[in-house]
Design an enzyme around this catalytic site. Structure first.
Site, PDB file in Angstrom:
ATOM      1  N   CYS A   8       0.862  -1.179   0.000  1.00 11.32           N
ATOM      2  CA  CYS A   8       0.000   0.000   0.000  1.00 11.32           C
ATOM      3  C   CYS A   8       0.901   1.232   0.000  1.00 11.32           C
ATOM      4  CB  CYS A   8      -1.006  -0.013   1.146  1.00 11.32           C
ATOM      5  SG  CYS A   8      -0.336   0.123   2.791  1.00 11.32           S
ATOM      6  N   CYS A  80      -4.426  -0.497  -2.306  1.00  9.03           N
ATOM      7  CA  CYS A  80      -4.922   0.842  -2.608  1.00  9.03           C
ATOM      8  C   CYS A  80      -4.519   1.195  -4.032  1.00  9.03           C
ATOM      9  CB  CYS A  80      -4.376   1.871  -1.618  1.00  9.03           C
ATOM     10  SG  CYS A  80      -2.618   2.178  -1.737  1.00  9.03           S
ATOM     11  N   CYS A  87       3.358   0.928  -8.213  1.00  8.41           N
ATOM     12  CA  CYS A  87       4.071  -0.335  -8.019  1.00  8.41           C
ATOM     13  C   CYS A  87       5.012  -0.583  -9.195  1.00  8.41           C
ATOM     14  CB  CYS A  87       3.038  -1.456  -7.933  1.00  8.41           C
ATOM     15  SG  CYS A  87       3.703  -3.063  -7.562  1.00  8.41           S
TER      16      CYS A  87
END
Length: 133
Positions: A8, A80, A87
């Site tokens: 997250c 999230c 990412c």
């Protein structure tokens, strides 16, 4: 042993709770860690909410994504949209899942009102992690 990485934004609430549940519910099947695209420290409300359900995450640390663990993970779970969007590229061997959970750290009001939000998110995370077994 297979590896799961829970990600997250700040690795302070949602991913920490997921790691806590996974280390109890999936410990025989997976090595489980969590990280963030930033570090925001461990949220005390997350610690309190998890303790209410018998899971101690008080010694977990808010960490940045470890490229070695990330690149060797079998399953990467983003919790999230920010983590999903920021990412690194998912390694080819890894499966990825996105759980679009609200950020309980944004809850406002009294201590009890904030805890209500944390409990709701905690309970959803518990169900989702249990579904990985």
């Amino acid at each position: 042993m297979k590896k799961i990485y829970f990600l997250c934004t700040g690795n302070s609430c949602r991913s920490q709770m997921a790691e806590g549940y996974a280390n109890v519910l999936l410990k025989r099947q997976y090595e489980c860690r969590s990280a963030g695209v930033e570090t925001h420290g461990l949220n005390s409300y997350a610690v309190e909410a998890m303790a209410e359900d018998g899971i101690d995450i008080s010694q977990q640390k808010s960490t940045l994504i470890d490229p070695d663990y990330f690149n060797s993970a079998d399953l990467i779970v983003t919790l999230c949209g920010d983590a999903r969007d920021r990412c690194p590229v998912i390694p080819p061997q890894a499966q990825s899942i996105h759980w679009p959970l609200p950020d309980p750290a944004k809850a406002t009001g009294t201590h009890e009102q904030k805890m209500t939000v944390f409990r709701q998110v905690r309970d959803e995370i518990k169900k989702l992690v249990a579904g990985l077994a």
